[in-house]
Design a protein around this motif. Structure first.
Motif, PDB file in Angstrom:
ATOM      1  N   ALA A 240      26.628  23.688 -76.141  1.00 29.24           N
ATOM      2  CA  ALA A 240      26.341  22.263 -76.194  1.00 29.24           C
ATOM      3  C   ALA A 240      25.555  22.127 -77.273  1.00 29.24           C
ATOM      4  O   ALA A 240      25.473  21.100 -77.850  1.00 29.24           O
ATOM      5  CB  ALA A 240      25.325  22.068 -74.809  1.00 29.24           C
ATOM      6  N   TRP A 241      24.738  23.087 -78.260  1.00 27.54           N
ATOM      7  CA  TRP A 241      23.975  23.020 -79.141  1.00 27.54           C
ATOM      8  C   TRP A 241      24.508  22.504 -80.329  1.00 27.54           C
ATOM      9  O   TRP A 241      24.280  21.701 -81.244  1.00 27.54           O
ATOM     10  CB  TRP A 241      22.980  23.994 -79.411  1.00 27.54           C
ATOM     11  CG  TRP A 241      23.790  25.161 -79.743  1.00 27.54           C
ATOM     12  CD1 TRP A 241      23.940  26.503 -78.866  1.00 27.54           C
ATOM     13  CD2 TRP A 241      24.121  25.648 -81.116  1.00 27.54           C
ATOM     14  NE1 TRP A 241      24.675  27.501 -79.553  1.00 27.54           N
ATOM     15  CE2 TRP A 241      24.580  26.947 -80.960  1.00 27.54           C
ATOM     16  CE3 TRP A 241      24.238  25.054 -82.401  1.00 27.54           C
ATOM     17  CZ2 TRP A 241      25.143  27.588 -81.965  1.00 27.54           C
ATOM     18  CZ3 TRP A 241      24.495  25.710 -83.493  1.00 27.54           C
ATOM     19  CH2 TRP A 241      25.201  26.959 -83.237  1.00 27.54           C
ATOM     20  N   MET A 242      26.033  23.066 -80.494  1.00 26.50           N
ATOM     21  CA  MET A 242      26.801  22.549 -81.492  1.00 26.50           C
ATOM     22  C   MET A 242      27.101  21.228 -81.620  1.00 26.50           C
ATOM     23  O   MET A 242      27.770  20.842 -82.853  1.00 26.50           O
ATOM     24  CB  MET A 242      28.070  23.247 -81.348  1.00 26.50           C
ATOM     25  CG  MET A 242      28.073  25.087 -81.630  1.00 26.50           C
ATOM     26  SD  MET A 242      29.433  25.791 -81.592  1.00 26.50           S
ATOM     27  CE  MET A 242      28.987  27.583 -81.884  1.00 26.50           C
ATOM     28  N   TYR A 243      27.024  20.171 -80.672  1.00 24.35           N
ATOM     29  CA  TYR A 243      27.204  18.935 -80.683  1.00 24.35           C
ATOM     30  C   TYR A 243      26.040  18.242 -81.477  1.00 24.35           C
ATOM     31  O   TYR A 243      26.333  17.098 -81.871  1.00 24.35           O
ATOM     32  CB  TYR A 243      27.362  18.202 -79.163  1.00 24.35           C
ATOM     33  CG  TYR A 243      28.907  18.911 -78.582  1.00 24.35           C
ATOM     34  CD1 TYR A 243      29.974  18.265 -79.003  1.00 24.35           C
ATOM     35  CD2 TYR A 243      28.817  20.081 -77.661  1.00 24.35           C
ATOM     36  CE1 TYR A 243      31.149  18.764 -77.997  1.00 24.35           C
ATOM     37  CE2 TYR A 243      29.893  20.293 -77.037  1.00 24.35           C
ATOM     38  CZ  TYR A 243      31.021  19.761 -77.420  1.00 24.35           C
ATOM     39  OH  TYR A 243      32.189  20.299 -76.771  1.00 24.35           O
ATOM     40  N   ASN A 244      24.863  18.987 -81.559  1.00 27.61           N
ATOM     41  CA  ASN A 244      23.913  18.131 -81.996  1.00 27.61           C
ATOM     42  C   ASN A 244      23.169  18.850 -83.372  1.00 27.61           C
ATOM     43  O   ASN A 244      22.773  17.972 -84.245  1.00 27.61           O
ATOM     44  CB  ASN A 244      22.713  18.177 -81.089  1.00 27.61           C
ATOM     45  CG  ASN A 244      22.918  17.612 -79.768  1.00 27.61           C
ATOM     46  OD1 ASN A 244      23.163  16.493 -79.819  1.00 27.61           O
ATOM     47  ND2 ASN A 244      22.642  18.049 -78.531  1.00 27.61           N
ATOM     48  N   TYR A 245      23.817  20.260 -83.488  1.00 30.35           N
ATOM     49  CA  TYR A 245      23.114  20.916 -84.787  1.00 30.35           C
ATOM     50  C   TYR A 245      24.201  21.525 -85.300  1.00 30.35           C
ATOM     51  O   TYR A 245      25.106  22.255 -84.938  1.00 30.35           O
ATOM     52  CB  TYR A 245      22.042  21.724 -84.432  1.00 30.35           C
ATOM     53  CG  TYR A 245      21.065  21.333 -83.512  1.00 30.35           C
ATOM     54  CD1 TYR A 245      19.903  20.575 -84.022  1.00 30.35           C
ATOM     55  CD2 TYR A 245      21.139  21.373 -82.079  1.00 30.35           C
ATOM     56  CE1 TYR A 245      18.905  19.847 -83.133  1.00 30.35           C
ATOM     57  CE2 TYR A 245      20.265  20.871 -81.154  1.00 30.35           C
ATOM     58  CZ  TYR A 245      19.147  20.107 -81.772  1.00 30.35           C
ATOM     59  OH  TYR A 245      18.140  19.264 -80.967  1.00 30.35           O
ATOM     60  N   PRO A 246      24.366  21.428 -86.708  1.00 28.51           N
ATOM     61  CA  PRO A 246      25.274  22.116 -87.410  1.00 28.51           C
ATOM     62  C   PRO A 246      25.212  23.611 -87.396  1.00 28.51           C
ATOM     63  O   PRO A 246      26.400  24.520 -87.288  1.00 28.51           O
ATOM     64  CB  PRO A 246      25.169  21.731 -88.981  1.00 28.51           C
ATOM     65  CG  PRO A 246      23.852  21.225 -89.195  1.00 28.51           C
ATOM     66  CD  PRO A 246      23.603  20.625 -87.577  1.00 28.51           C
ATOM     67  N   VAL A 247      23.940  24.337 -87.314  1.00 34.60           N
ATOM     68  CA  VAL A 247      23.792  25.524 -86.980  1.00 34.60           C
ATOM     69  C   VAL A 247      22.491  25.598 -86.077  1.00 34.60           C
ATOM     70  O   VAL A 247      21.921  24.561 -85.994  1.00 34.60           O
ATOM     71  CB  VAL A 247      23.329  26.340 -88.295  1.00 34.60           C
ATOM     72  CG1 VAL A 247      24.494  26.540 -89.406  1.00 34.60           C
ATOM     73  CG2 VAL A 247      22.100  25.906 -88.956  1.00 34.60           C
ATOM     74  N   PHE A 248      22.422  26.714 -85.565  1.00 34.48           N
ATOM     75  CA  PHE A 248      21.175  26.892 -84.409  1.00 34.48           C
ATOM     76  C   PHE A 248      19.999  26.600 -85.191  1.00 34.48           C
ATOM     77  O   PHE A 248      19.718  27.724 -85.893  1.00 34.48           O
ATOM     78  CB  PHE A 248      21.466  28.034 -83.682  1.00 34.48           C
ATOM     79  CG  PHE A 248      20.599  28.141 -82.560  1.00 34.48           C
ATOM     80  CD1 PHE A 248      20.808  27.299 -81.244  1.00 34.48           C
ATOM     81  CD2 PHE A 248      19.223  28.717 -82.341  1.00 34.48           C
ATOM     82  CE1 PHE A 248      20.054  27.266 -80.085  1.00 34.48           C
ATOM     83  CE2 PHE A 248      18.473  28.749 -81.291  1.00 34.48           C
ATOM     84  CZ  PHE A 248      19.041  27.911 -80.212  1.00 34.48           C
ATOM     85  N   PRO A 249      19.105  25.774 -84.901  1.00 31.44           N
ATOM     86  CA  PRO A 249      17.861  25.521 -85.764  1.00 31.44           C
ATOM     87  C   PRO A 249      16.836  27.090 -85.555  1.00 31.44           C
ATOM     88  O   PRO A 249      16.894  27.506 -84.424  1.00 31.44           O
ATOM     89  CB  PRO A 249      17.099  24.296 -85.045  1.00 31.44           C
ATOM     90  CG  PRO A 249      18.171  23.561 -84.826  1.00 31.44           C
ATOM     91  CD  PRO A 249      19.282  24.543 -84.048  1.00 31.44           C
ATOM     92  N   ARG A 250      16.238  27.389 -86.610  1.00 30.08           N
ATOM     93  CA  ARG A 250      15.016  28.417 -86.416  1.00 30.08           C
ATOM     94  C   ARG A 250      14.376  28.010 -85.694  1.00 30.08           C
ATOM     95  O   ARG A 250      13.838  26.718 -85.451  1.00 30.08           O
ATOM     96  CB  ARG A 250      14.653  28.689 -87.576  1.00 30.08           C
ATOM     97  CG  ARG A 250      15.741  29.347 -88.755  1.00 30.08           C
ATOM     98  CD  ARG A 250      15.179  29.407 -90.070  1.00 30.08           C
ATOM     99  NE  ARG A 250      16.301  30.215 -91.212  1.00 30.08           N
ATOM    100  CZ  ARG A 250      17.376  29.522 -91.442  1.00 30.08           C
ATOM    101  NH1 ARG A 250      17.528  28.392 -91.229  1.00 30.08           N
ATOM    102  NH2 ARG A 250      18.024  29.983 -92.432  1.00 30.08           N
ATOM    103  N   VAL A 251      13.551  28.687 -84.644  1.00 29.90           N
ATOM    104  CA  VAL A 251      12.251  28.308 -83.986  1.00 29.90           C
ATOM    105  C   VAL A 251      11.016  28.993 -84.610  1.00 29.90           C
ATOM    106  O   VAL A 251      10.817  30.265 -84.784  1.00 29.90           O
ATOM    107  CB  VAL A 251      12.602  29.294 -82.394  1.00 29.90           C
ATOM    108  CG1 VAL A 251      11.183  28.915 -81.595  1.00 29.90           C
ATOM    109  CG2 VAL A 251      13.749  28.748 -81.966  1.00 29.90           C
ATOM    110  N   LEU A 252      10.228  28.015 -84.935  1.00 30.66           N
ATOM    111  CA  LEU A 252       8.803  28.077 -85.635  1.00 30.66           C
ATOM    112  C   LEU A 252       7.978  27.832 -84.545  1.00 30.66           C
ATOM    113  O   LEU A 252       7.797  27.009 -84.027  1.00 30.66           O
ATOM    114  CB  LEU A 252       8.754  27.167 -86.685  1.00 30.66           C
ATOM    115  CG  LEU A 252       9.622  27.428 -87.779  1.00 30.66           C
ATOM    116  CD1 LEU A 252       9.341  26.229 -88.904  1.00 30.66           C
ATOM    117  CD2 LEU A 252       9.965  28.750 -88.096  1.00 30.66           C
TER     118      LEU A 252
END
Length: 338
Positions: A240-252
């Motif tokens: 599902a995350w691919m529909y919102n982000y081009p790559v998986f965001p880093r977690v800070l």
């Protein structure tokens, strides 16, 4: 953070109209919900043109207040203490102010409405802390010639992590913010970076914070299931995350802690170092996160380090690198090669 000397108010007359700056204030308050006078001052003024005192901004905020578009309350002191009159104002939109922003149609709609009660609530310090993370990224982007503006982070973004109809908090991971940043390299090359931001004031247990990080492993794997198997498309196995982000965001994970009470020693550095150690141990022991350690980057630092050294200094401890006996050295915002 060391910035260029501020100009005197008399030497920097306002060059923007009330309408322009007032509109920017309304947009910032709409997106970020609550901002202090100083946070607005920093976000709306370049360092080289920033007067020491936000006289013009205060005047404009007063005009917006009289127009019924914004409201304000005094911030709480440390631990809820302190003289009320000595605390800064916190600004937020009224219903009329929110409606004016939505009528303009420049920002994505955010149905949540702020009230004096919600601003004065228990999450006030947390909200302002998330803002400080965003402000730090904006300030360092200006200094380094990168791109990260006052609207480039969005607070409280929810992403579904499982099917079902449980409590919203059980079916979603709610990031404290999602932040976008463009790193400009020599030759004009642009690297677009996205981050899930988790701001932690050391008020929850390390186990609870680690459980929230584990939820990002669920998000990475989650594929929505269609009730009608006969109509499934080839994208049915797409996370599902691919529909919102081009790559998986880093977690800070940005750590902070309340200042000590009068007369007490400041043990914040030791507390936050211990918290980092706990998170490293718990994240490394999580089976789901370990399975995706080549795909998910999680880094931990403190708000003070971020403000003083910037995101491209080696201030982030990677949680999914190394071994329990050989923890990796802190790295920069890229968190290694990913």
């Amino acid at each position: 953070m060391t910035l260029p000397p501020a100009e005197a108010v008399s030497a920097a007359p306002p060059t923007r109209s009330f309408h322009a700056l007032g509109g920017d204030v309304l947009e910032l308050l709409y997106q970020h919900r609550v901002l202090s006078t100083q946070q607005l001052h920093v976000l709306l003024t370049l360092p080289e043109k920033r007067p020491e005192r936000p006289v013009y901004l205060r005047w404009q905020l007063g005009e917006l207040l009289k127009a019924g578009l914004v409201d304000r309350i005094r911030a709480k002191g440390p631990g809820g203490r302190g003289r009320v009159q000595s605390q800064p104002f916190l600004w937020f939109l009224t219903e009329a102010g929110a409606a004016s922003v939505e009528e303009a149609g420049e920002l994505p709609s955010r149905p949540y409405r702020v009230s004096p009660e919600s601003v004065a609530g228990a999450r006030q310090a947390h909200t302002l802390g998330v803002n400080e993370v965003g402000v730090a990224f904006v300030e360092w982007a200006r200094r380094l010639g990168h791109e990260c503006g006052a609207l480039d982070w969005t607070p409280e973004v929810a992403n579904r992590i499982r099917d079902g109809q449980r409590r919203f908090e059980d079916d979603h991971v709610i990031s404290d913010a999602v932040l976008n940043y463009v790193h400009m390299e020599r030759g004009g090359r642009r690297t677009m970076l996205s981050f899930f931001v988790e701001f932690d004031r050391a008020t929850m247990t390390s186990a609870r914070l680690a459980a929230k990080l584990e939820a990002y492993g669920r998000l990475y794997e989650y594929v929505p299931q269609s009730g009608d198997r006969t109509r499934r498309t080839p994208n049915a196995t797409r996370p599902a995350w691919m529909y919102n982000y081009p790559v998986f965001p880093r977690v800070l994970v940005i750590l902070d802690a309340a200042p000590p009470k009068a007369g007490e020693a400041d043990r914040r550095p030791q507390r936050l170092a211990a918290r980092t150690e706990d998170l490293y141990t718990r994240a490394g022991a999580d089976i789901r996160l370990s399975r995706h350690k080549g795909d998910i980057s999680i880094g931990v630092t403190t708000l003070r380090q971020l403000q003083e050294h910037g995101p491209f200094a080696p201030i982030f401890t990677p949680l999914l690198r190394g071994t329990p006996s050989a923890r990796p050295a802190p790295t920069n915002l890229y968190l290694g090669t990913k």
